[in-house]
Design a protein around this motif. Structure first.
Motif, PDB file in Angstrom:
ATOM      1  N   ALA A   8      58.507  16.873  42.617  1.00 57.26           N
ATOM      2  CA  ALA A   8      59.191  16.318  41.375  1.00 57.26           C
ATOM      3  C   ALA A   8      60.762  16.229  41.948  1.00 57.26           C
ATOM      4  N   GLY A  28      63.415  14.793  43.594  1.00 61.85           N
ATOM      5  CA  GLY A  28      63.858  13.498  44.242  1.00 61.85           C
ATOM      6  C   GLY A  28      64.835  13.506  45.237  1.00 61.85           C
ATOM      7  N   ILE A  88      56.420  11.296  45.187  1.00 67.58           N
ATOM      8  CA  ILE A  88      57.176  11.748  44.399  1.00 67.58           C
ATOM      9  C   ILE A  88      56.563  11.496  43.053  1.00 67.58           C
ATOM     10  N   LYS A  89      56.748  12.518  42.226  1.00 61.35           N
ATOM     11  CA  LYS A  89      56.345  12.566  40.713  1.00 61.35           C
ATOM     12  C   LYS A  89      57.108  11.838  40.295  1.00 61.35           C
ATOM     13  N   PRO A  90      56.725  10.769  39.121  1.00 56.20           N
ATOM     14  CA  PRO A  90      55.252  10.821  38.766  1.00 56.20           C
ATOM     15  C   PRO A  90      54.645   9.980  39.694  1.00 56.20           C
ATOM     16  N   HIS A  92      64.979  14.587  35.466  1.00 54.23           N
ATOM     17  CA  HIS A  92      64.283  15.504  36.428  1.00 54.23           C
ATOM     18  C   HIS A  92      63.031  15.839  35.063  1.00 54.23           C
ATOM     19  N   ARG A  95      60.099  13.498  34.394  1.00 56.44           N
ATOM     20  CA  ARG A  95      59.026  13.350  35.542  1.00 56.44           C
ATOM     21  C   ARG A  95      57.697  13.718  34.883  1.00 56.44           C
ATOM     22  N   LEU A 130      56.190  11.962  32.269  1.00 55.39           N
ATOM     23  CA  LEU A 130      55.971  10.557  32.532  1.00 55.39           C
ATOM     24  C   LEU A 130      54.673  10.769  33.646  1.00 55.39           C
ATOM     25  N   ALA A 131      54.457  11.610  34.403  1.00 49.24           N
ATOM     26  CA  ALA A 131      53.495  11.653  35.222  1.00 49.24           C
ATOM     27  C   ALA A 131      52.036  11.897  34.604  1.00 49.24           C
ATOM     28  N   SER A 147      51.174   8.515  32.953  1.00 46.73           N
ATOM     29  CA  SER A 147      50.752   7.857  33.968  1.00 46.73           C
ATOM     30  C   SER A 147      49.157   7.996  34.146  1.00 46.73           C
ATOM     31  N   ARG A 205      59.610   4.740  35.729  1.00 46.20           N
ATOM     32  CA  ARG A 205      59.603   5.698  36.786  1.00 46.20           C
ATOM     33  C   ARG A 205      60.558   4.952  37.751  1.00 46.20           C
ATOM     34  N   MET A 210      67.917   9.645  39.566  1.00 43.49           N
ATOM     35  CA  MET A 210      67.900  10.696  40.492  1.00 43.49           C
ATOM     36  C   MET A 210      68.646  10.393  41.824  1.00 43.49           C
TER      37      MET A 210
END
Lengths: 236, 338
Positions: free
Chosen positions: A91, A93, A111-113, B142, B145, B148-149, B152, B174, B181
């Motif tokens: 996660a 970045g 890289i997540k997601p 952060h 994520r 969102l993961a 998805s 994303r 980021m």
């Protein structure tokens, strides 16, 4: 209509190390639907146990785990044990973090997601690399290459290749879906003493492309002018 | 419109008034002392004599006194303002590197210190506010994520007609998070003042084009890399330059039709250029896109402008610039020659 044997991928066993149990289950489910066999470890202790009890072809590794950092664990194990290739799933970045991961012995990172399709493609690419478990046959879509007999066939129809073309095809197939840089092709195909004419690679590529096109596989071999070449399954 | 008040002009006027008042007062004093009246000046000769006397004993000493005083005072004033002018040009020169800048108060006259101290204090507070804001944005990005993961992955399981469309939306989110980021990372690096290192632009361009090409080919488009004479080496942060180029290529991908080619070029000189088959960006439009997202009062759905704003930020951090060439439909990253 020829049915393509899928047993190659079915054999592939993955270990997913991920502390979020819902995420781990969803990832395992997604990868299983794409033909991988998956085990889940929620922390590093479980990962160690799983590694002791089964032989894995690849590891999908999360970095921030409750009982330690994935990178340290990987680096620690790499020191004294044979390890399957690992993909770091992170996660973080941060630009430099990715490089740190690769330095620590990871083979790739996402890289997540992450999209399951992307992760599956990365795992497949990892498994095509020469290494831990050597595969006698590499396949990209309906194109199959036998590394022992150095012969290729499309849907069971043989493609005649010279030695150099076979080397080139193997190189491109092992890294299918990614661009293989011209320098890498030159280094792999021509030894140091070999005189390489400026357009030797182009000539070899165009011969290979013609043969693939004739074998009813048009549009598999792509040129990225100025950079290199990419072999790609037509479906994906 | 009122005239801006200038210290030198006020001084000149003040000294003039002093001269005038002084003359009148002196005349009055002389008249009083010698009990002069206007009748004494009746004959022409007496009048002329009086005027001559006044010129010699009143006007001349006043001029002799006032002229050097004026010159000296103006000089002192001008010198007192030199540090302020220098500070102004220093402030102007920080464009793009504003963070951490403070006015150097060592040459300031004591009278200006409260002002510079106050400004420096304000700058500190602004820096802190900006850092808080960035940290917050990075934290939010952060934290987003993981959900969102999960979203998805859940969508991946969903066997429904709407799934692909929803997946596209998640992918767009994303990308935005990735950009946020990246932005946070650039700012953090700028704040930490990480030293740049010599990198080869050919090398970076070749890596970026190679890694981004599969996605472009998958959309039925093409990409190529041309290398001009020479292999420019620039002092920069490699990952940041790669991110800038990647953003430009992603941008070009959006406007290039299926079957079209995105052309990336290294050189001539320390430049990277990306040409697409879209209509091209006018300088005004580019400035607009970059500015709008810098001010964050508008966000496009595709994040096109945000991407360009990030590129611009990376370039300013490297002392370079992002420009557009309408004629060649190119966006150009120009680095300072090492």
């Amino acid at each position: 209509m020829i049915v393509r044997p899928r047993k190659l991928l079915k054999d592939m066993r993955l270990l997913i190390v991920e502390d979020n149990d819902r995420m781990a289950a969803l990832l395992a489910d997604g990868l299983q639907r794409r033909g991988f066999v998956c085990d889940v470890a929620l922390n590093l202790v479980q990962a160690d146990e799983a590694m002791a009890s089964a032989q894995y072809d690849a590891i999908v590794l999360d970095l921030g785990l409750p009982d330690g950092d994935g990178i340290d664990w990987l680096a620690g194990r790499r020191k004294y044990k044979q390890m399957p290739p690992a993909i770091i799933q992170t996660a973080r970045g941060a630009l430099e973090d990715r490089i740190t991961g690769l330095d620590a012995g990871a083979d790739d990172y996402v890289i997540k997601p992450v999209e399951v399709d992307e992760l599956a493609a990365r795992v497949r690419a990892l498994l095509r690399r020469p290494g831990v478990r050597t595969q006698p046959v590499i396949e990209v879509g309906t194109l199959r290459f036998d590394t022992a007999s150095r012969s290729a066939c499309v849907a069971d129809r043989k493609v005649d290749l010279s030695r150099r073309e076979a080397d080139l095809l193997e190189l491109l197939m092992r890294r299918a879906g990614t661009v293989v840089h011209r320098d890498a092709i030159e280094n792999a195909l021509y030894s140091f003493n070999d005189p390489v004419t400026p357009n030797a690679v182009e000539a070899a590529i165009s011969r290979l492309r013609r043969k693939l096109d004739e074998a009813a596989m048009p549009g598999m071999l792509h040129t990225v002018r100025g950079v290199g070449y990419m072999l790609k399954d037509i479906q994906t | 419109m009122t005239q801006r008040r200038s210290v030198s002009r006020r001084l000149r006027r003040g000294l003039g008034v002093i001269g005038l008042i002084g003359t009148v007062l002196l005349l009055a004093a002389v008249a009083f002392f010698y009990s002069f009246t206007f009748t004494h000046l009746d004959p022409q000769v007496a009048m002329l004599h009086a005027v001559k006397e006044m010129m010699e004993h009143v006007a001349l000493p006043l001029v002799v006194l006032l002229v050097p005083v004026t010159v000296m005072v103006l000089r002192v004033i001008r010198q007192a303002f030199v540090p302020l002018e220098e500070a102004a040009s220093e402030i102007e020169a920080t464009r793009g590197h504003e963070r951490g800048f403070r006015i150097d108060a060592s040459h300031m006259p004591a009278e200006a210190l409260p002002f510079t101290d106050a400004v420096n204090d304000l700058l500190t507070r602004l820096d802190e506010a900006a850092a808080r804001q960035e940290a917050f944005a990075a934290d939010v990005a952060h934290e987003l994520r993981t959900p969102l993961a999960l979203l998805s992955l859940e969508l991946d399981r969903l066997d429904h007609n709407d799934a692909p469309r929803l997946k596209k939306d998640v992918a767009a989110m994303r990308r935005l998070i990735d950009q946020l980021m990246l932005l946070a990372q650039i700012d953090a690096d700028a704040a930490a003042q990480i030293a740049p290192e010599p990198i080869s632009l050919v090398n970076v361009a070749s890596d970026v084009v190679g890694s981004i090409a599969p996605g472009i080919i998958a959309e039925g488009k093409m990409i190529s890399l041309d290398i001009d004479e020479g292999t420019p080496i620039v002092n920069a942060r490699r990952e940041a330059v790669a991110a800038a180029l990647r953003n430009l290529i992603e941008n070009a991908k959006r406007v290039t039709p299926v079957g079209g080619t995105i052309q990336v070029r290294v050189g001539p000189g320390a430049t990277l250029a990306v040409r697409d088959e879209g209509p091209g960006l006018t300088p005004d439009r580019l400035r607009d896109l970059v500015q709008r997202h810098r001010r964050a009062d508008h966000a496009s759905k595709t994040g096109a402008g945000l991407g360009l704003a990030i590129v611009e930020r990376i370039m300013t951090a490297h002392g370079g610039m992002l420009s557009t060439d309408v004629a060649t439909r190119e966006l150009v990253l120009r680095f300072p020659e090492p």
